[in-house]
Design a protein around this motif. Structure first.
Motif, short mmCIF file in Angstrom:
data_model
loop_
_atom_site.label_atom_id
_atom_site.label_comp_id
_atom_site.label_asym_id
_atom_site.label_seq_id
_atom_site.Cartn_x
_atom_site.Cartn_y
_atom_site.Cartn_z
N ILE A 79 4.18 -14.35 29.30
CA ILE A 79 4.01 -13.28 30.30
C ILE A 79 5.28 -12.44 30.38
CG2 ILE A 79 3.75 -12.84 32.79
CD1 ILE A 79 1.86 -15.32 32.83
N TRP A 80 6.43 -13.12 30.43
CA TRP A 80 7.69 -12.38 30.51
C TRP A 80 7.91 -11.56 29.24
CZ3 TRP A 80 12.17 -11.98 27.68
CH2 TRP A 80 13.21 -11.28 28.28
N ILE A 81 7.62 -12.11 28.10
CA ILE A 81 7.86 -11.40 26.84
C ILE A 81 7.03 -10.12 26.77
CG2 ILE A 81 7.58 -11.52 24.33
CD1 ILE A 81 8.17 -14.58 24.63
N TRP A 82 5.74 -10.22 27.11
CA TRP A 82 4.89 -9.03 27.05
C TRP A 82 5.36 -7.97 28.04
CZ3 TRP A 82 2.31 -7.50 23.17
CH2 TRP A 82 1.69 -8.41 22.31
N TYR A 83 5.71 -8.38 29.27
CA TYR A 83 6.20 -7.38 30.22
C TYR A 83 7.53 -6.81 29.75
CZ TYR A 83 7.71 -4.76 34.16
OH TYR A 83 8.15 -3.71 34.94
N ALA A 84 8.42 -7.63 29.24
CA ALA A 84 9.72 -7.16 28.79
C ALA A 84 9.59 -6.17 27.63
CB ALA A 84 10.61 -8.33 28.40
N LEU A 85 8.65 -6.40 26.74
CA LEU A 85 8.43 -5.45 25.64
C LEU A 85 8.02 -4.08 26.18
CD1 LEU A 85 6.58 -7.71 23.05
CD2 LEU A 85 8.81 -6.60 22.73
N ILE A 86 7.09 -4.08 27.11
CA ILE A 86 6.65 -2.81 27.71
C ILE A 86 7.79 -2.19 28.51
CG2 ILE A 86 5.05 -1.83 29.41
CD1 ILE A 86 3.08 -4.09 28.52
N PHE A 87 8.49 -3.03 29.27
CA PHE A 87 9.59 -2.59 30.12
C PHE A 87 10.69 -1.91 29.31
CE2 PHE A 87 13.70 -3.75 32.11
CZ PHE A 87 13.57 -3.05 33.30
N VAL A 88 11.08 -2.52 28.22
CA VAL A 88 12.19 -1.97 27.41
C VAL A 88 11.81 -0.61 26.84
CG1 VAL A 88 13.44 -2.28 25.25
CG2 VAL A 88 13.32 -4.13 26.87
N VAL A 89 10.60 -0.47 26.35
CA VAL A 89 10.18 0.81 25.79
C VAL A 89 10.18 1.89 26.87
CG1 VAL A 89 8.23 2.04 24.77
CG2 VAL A 89 8.86 -0.22 23.91
N LEU A 90 9.58 1.59 28.02
CA LEU A 90 9.53 2.57 29.10
C LEU A 90 10.92 2.91 29.63
CD1 LEU A 90 6.41 1.34 31.12
CD2 LEU A 90 6.60 3.34 29.62
N MET A 91 11.76 1.89 29.79
CA MET A 91 13.09 2.14 30.33
C MET A 91 13.96 2.94 29.36
SD MET A 91 13.25 1.19 33.40
CE MET A 91 14.99 1.14 33.78
N LEU A 92 13.83 2.70 28.07
CA LEU A 92 14.60 3.50 27.12
C LEU A 92 14.18 4.96 27.18
CD1 LEU A 92 14.88 1.11 24.05
CD2 LEU A 92 16.74 1.93 25.50
N MET A 93 12.88 5.20 27.32
CA MET A 93 12.41 6.58 27.44
C MET A 93 12.91 7.22 28.74
SD MET A 93 8.54 6.63 25.86
CE MET A 93 7.86 5.61 27.13
N MET A 94 12.80 6.49 29.85
CA MET A 94 13.21 7.07 31.13
C MET A 94 14.72 7.23 31.23
SD MET A 94 10.64 5.77 33.98
CE MET A 94 9.80 4.34 33.38
N MET A 95 15.47 6.31 30.66
CA MET A 95 16.92 6.46 30.68
C MET A 95 17.36 7.66 29.83
SD MET A 95 18.02 4.21 32.74
CE MET A 95 19.64 3.56 32.55
N THR A 96 16.63 7.91 28.76
CA THR A 96 16.92 9.10 27.96
C THR A 96 16.65 10.36 28.77
OG1 THR A 96 16.35 7.88 25.95
CG2 THR A 96 16.39 10.28 25.80
#
Length: 142
Positions: A79-96
């Motif tokens: 559960i953590w891995i799947w959320y973290a994968l989605i989280f990292v992609v979204l956060m990299l886009m938003m931080m950009t």
């Protein structure tokens, strides 16, 4: 066989075993939202509110990861891995996007902090690989 089994396997977390490394990752995931809670952004935008919501959900997922490590439950780790994968992609886009906004406003200090955040989320990809390797070890034990 799942998609997570195709991710690269790591053997340690900076020299520590995978269970200890996963526990450190869970602790970092619990402490991580405090960095956002301590920031003092004067004007709240939809982008910042969205980031805070995602970070709060990451906190909850990290608590689930911590419980999974303590109970040796591969499902909680998954559960953590799947959320973290989605989280990292979204956060990299938003931080950009946030870096672009701060650059357009000529706020150099905030741009530096956003760049450090981007580096942190790139490091989080390694954390995902550590927890996934621990999950694989738990799955193969059963």
């Amino acid at each position: 066989m799942t998609l997570l089994d195709d991710l690269p396997h790591v053997t340690s977390f900076f020299g520590a075993d995978l269970k200890t490394g996963s526990m450190i990752v869970a602790a970092l995931g619990v402490l991580h939202p405090m960095a956002y809670g301590c920031t003092a952004f004067i004007s709240l935008s939809y982008l910042l509110v969205t980031i805070w919501i995602l970070v709060a959900l990451f906190f909850a997922a990290s608590v689930v990861l911590f419980c999974g490590i303590v109970q040796n439950d591969a499902l909680f780790c998954t559960i953590w891995i799947w959320y973290a994968l989605i989280f990292v992609v979204l956060m990299l886009m938003m931080m950009t996007l946030l870096a672009i906004v701060f650059t357009s406003r000529q706020q150099r200090t905030r741009v530096i902090f956003v760049i450090l955040g981007i580096v942190w989320y790139i490091l989080t990809i390694y954390f995902i690989l550590v927890v996934n390797s621990h999950r694989k070890a738990l799955s193969y034990k059963k």
